[in-house]
Design a protein around this motif. Structure first.
Motif, PDB file in Angstrom:
ATOM      1  N   LEU A 131      33.528  21.111 -26.009  1.00  0.00           N
ATOM      2  CA  LEU A 131      34.924  21.453 -26.854  1.00  0.00           C
ATOM      3  C   LEU A 131      33.923  22.250 -28.002  1.00  0.00           C
ATOM      4  O   LEU A 131      34.672  23.419 -28.215  1.00  0.00           O
ATOM      5  N   LYS A 132      32.636  22.285 -28.333  1.00  0.00           N
ATOM      6  CA  LYS A 132      31.894  22.789 -29.159  1.00  0.00           C
ATOM      7  C   LYS A 132      31.486  24.107 -28.608  1.00  0.00           C
ATOM      8  O   LYS A 132      31.150  25.077 -29.150  1.00  0.00           O
ATOM      9  N   SER A 133      31.571  24.469 -27.437  1.00  0.00           N
ATOM     10  CA  SER A 133      31.118  25.476 -26.590  1.00  0.00           C
ATOM     11  C   SER A 133      32.131  26.825 -26.853  1.00  0.00           C
ATOM     12  O   SER A 133      31.626  28.026 -26.628  1.00  0.00           O
ATOM     13  N   TYR A 134      33.417  26.516 -27.077  1.00  0.00           N
ATOM     14  CA  TYR A 134      34.249  27.500 -27.124  1.00  0.00           C
ATOM     15  C   TYR A 134      34.028  28.525 -28.192  1.00  0.00           C
ATOM     16  O   TYR A 134      34.040  29.685 -28.045  1.00  0.00           O
ATOM     17  N   PRO A 135      33.881  27.927 -29.439  1.00  0.00           N
ATOM     18  CA  PRO A 135      33.565  28.824 -30.405  1.00  0.00           C
ATOM     19  C   PRO A 135      32.192  29.448 -30.473  1.00  0.00           C
ATOM     20  O   PRO A 135      32.164  30.650 -30.933  1.00  0.00           O
ATOM     21  N   GLN A 136      31.158  28.992 -29.745  1.00  0.00           N
ATOM     22  CA  GLN A 136      29.900  29.303 -29.514  1.00  0.00           C
ATOM     23  C   GLN A 136      30.323  30.661 -28.539  1.00  0.00           C
ATOM     24  O   GLN A 136      29.647  31.751 -28.704  1.00  0.00           O
ATOM     25  N   TRP A 137      30.984  30.352 -27.251  1.00  0.00           N
ATOM     26  CA  TRP A 137      31.325  31.568 -26.523  1.00  0.00           C
ATOM     27  C   TRP A 137      32.000  32.771 -27.427  1.00  0.00           C
ATOM     28  O   TRP A 137      31.788  33.983 -27.223  1.00  0.00           O
ATOM     29  N   ASN A 138      32.907  32.391 -28.346  1.00  0.00           N
ATOM     30  CA  ASN A 138      33.735  33.397 -28.999  1.00  0.00           C
ATOM     31  C   ASN A 138      32.590  34.330 -29.942  1.00  0.00           C
ATOM     32  O   ASN A 138      32.757  35.410 -30.013  1.00  0.00           O
ATOM     33  N   GLU A 139      31.732  33.521 -30.253  1.00  0.00           N
ATOM     34  CA  GLU A 139      30.539  34.271 -31.024  1.00  0.00           C
ATOM     35  C   GLU A 139      29.845  35.191 -30.199  1.00  0.00           C
ATOM     36  O   GLU A 139      29.493  36.334 -30.762  1.00  0.00           O
ATOM     37  N   GLN A 140      29.702  34.834 -28.984  1.00  0.00           N
ATOM     38  CA  GLN A 140      28.740  35.544 -28.191  1.00  0.00           C
ATOM     39  C   GLN A 140      29.618  36.992 -27.918  1.00  0.00           C
ATOM     40  O   GLN A 140      29.094  38.244 -27.976  1.00  0.00           O
TER      41      GLN A 140
END
Length: 240
Positions: free
Chosen positions: A106-115
Motif C-alpha cells: 500500500l505504501k509503495s504506490y506513492p513511492q513509485w509516484n515519486e520515482q
C-alpha cells in the motif's frame, strides 16, 4: 528490476512504524515483541531478494499513450516465510506477514509516484487495475508480466506469484513547462493538484482501513483510527 523501496524496508522494524501499524491492524502491546520479530524476518528476506533481483518494481518505457504497465513485488522470500509459519502452526505470525506485506505494498504506490515525478516530465494521474474495467481485462495479466520481464508469474486463476505482488497500468500526464520551472510555489502547487498522491489518497470511505489522509505537509498517511476486524479474522487469529 529496481529494488523494492529501501526507505520502506528500513523503517518496517522501527518503533514508530510498528506502533502505527499495530493501531491500524489491532495488535495489542503484548504482541509487539512478536510483531517486531516477524517484521525483522520479513525485512531480511526482502533485502536478500532485492540483492538477487527478485524483489522490487519495474515499469515499461512510457509510450505516446502516456500509459504504462507496472509491477511491484516483495519477492518470494516473504511467501516462503509465511508458508513456514503456516506449516508449523504459527498462525499469528502468518497473519502478521499478511498484514505487514499488504501495508508495505500500500505504501509503495506513492513511492513509485515519486520515482516518476523525480524524472521531471510526468506525474501519475491515476491507476487502472486489471479486471476493473473492460479496457483492462484480468486475462491481460500474463502478457503484462511477460512484457515487463519481471520475476513474477500468475496461475491459471490469475493469482500472482510471489503472492505479495501488484500489477497495474498507470496513466501519466506531462508536467507543464511552467510547473517544471516552478516560477512560483503557488503556481506549481496549483498546476499539479490533480495528480495522484497515492492509492486511496483522499478517499471518502471513512470505514476503510486503507484510507489515506493528508496529515503532514504534502505527505499522505494511512488513517490509523480504530477499525473493527471482521468476525472471521477475530475467530481464526484470536484478535480482539
Amino acid at each position: 528490476m529496481h529494488p523494492f523501496f529501501e526507505n520502506l524496508v528500513e523503517c518496517m522494524t522501527e518503533d514508530l512504524f510498528l506502533q502505527e501499524f499495530s493501531r491500524k491492524y489491532h495488535y495489542e502491546e503484548s504482541q509487539m515483541t512478536l510483531l517486531k520479530e516477524v517484521s525483522f524476518a520479513m525485512q531480511q528476506n526482502i533485502c536478500d531478494d532485492n540483492r538477487t533481483g527478485k524483489a522490487g518494481w519495474e515499469n515499461q518505457t512510457i509510450q505516446e499513450t502516456h500509459r504504462c504497465p507496472v509491477c511491484i513485488t516483495l519477492g518470494p522470500g516473504v511467501d516462503a516465510l509465511q508458508e513456514t509459519y503456516l506449516t508449523t502452526g504459527r498462525l499469528t505470525e502468518a497473519y502478521m506477514v499478511e498484514t505487514l506485506g499488504s501495508e508495505l505494498l500500500l505504501k509503495s504506490y506513492p513511492q513509485w509516484n515519486e520515482q516518476i515525478a523525480a524524472q521531471g516530465r510526468y506525474r501519475v494521474k491515476r491507476y487502472y487495475f486489471l479486471g476493473s474495467e473492460e479496457l483492462y481485462p484480468i486475462q491481460a495479466l500474463p502478457a503484462l508480466l511477460e512484457d515487463l520481464q519481471v520475476p513474477v508469474t500468475c496461475t491459471s486463476a490469475y493469482c500472482m506469484l510471489p503472492k505479495k505482488s501488484v500489477a497495474f497500468y498507470a496513466e501519466l500526464a506531462e508536467v507543464k513547462e511552467a510547473t517544471r520551472a516552478q516560477d512560483s510555489k503557488a503556481q506549481a502547487t496549483e498546476a499539479v493538484e490533480h495528480f495522484c498522491e497515492g492509492i486511496c489518497a483522499g478517499c471518502n470511505s471513512t470505514n476503510c482501513p486503507n484510507r489515506m489522509e493528508k496529515r503532514h505537509g504534502s505527505a499522505w498517511d494511512t488513517d490509523m483510527t480504530d477499525r473493527p476486524f471482521t468476525y472471521g479474522y477475530q475467530r481464526i487469529f484470536g484478535i480482539r
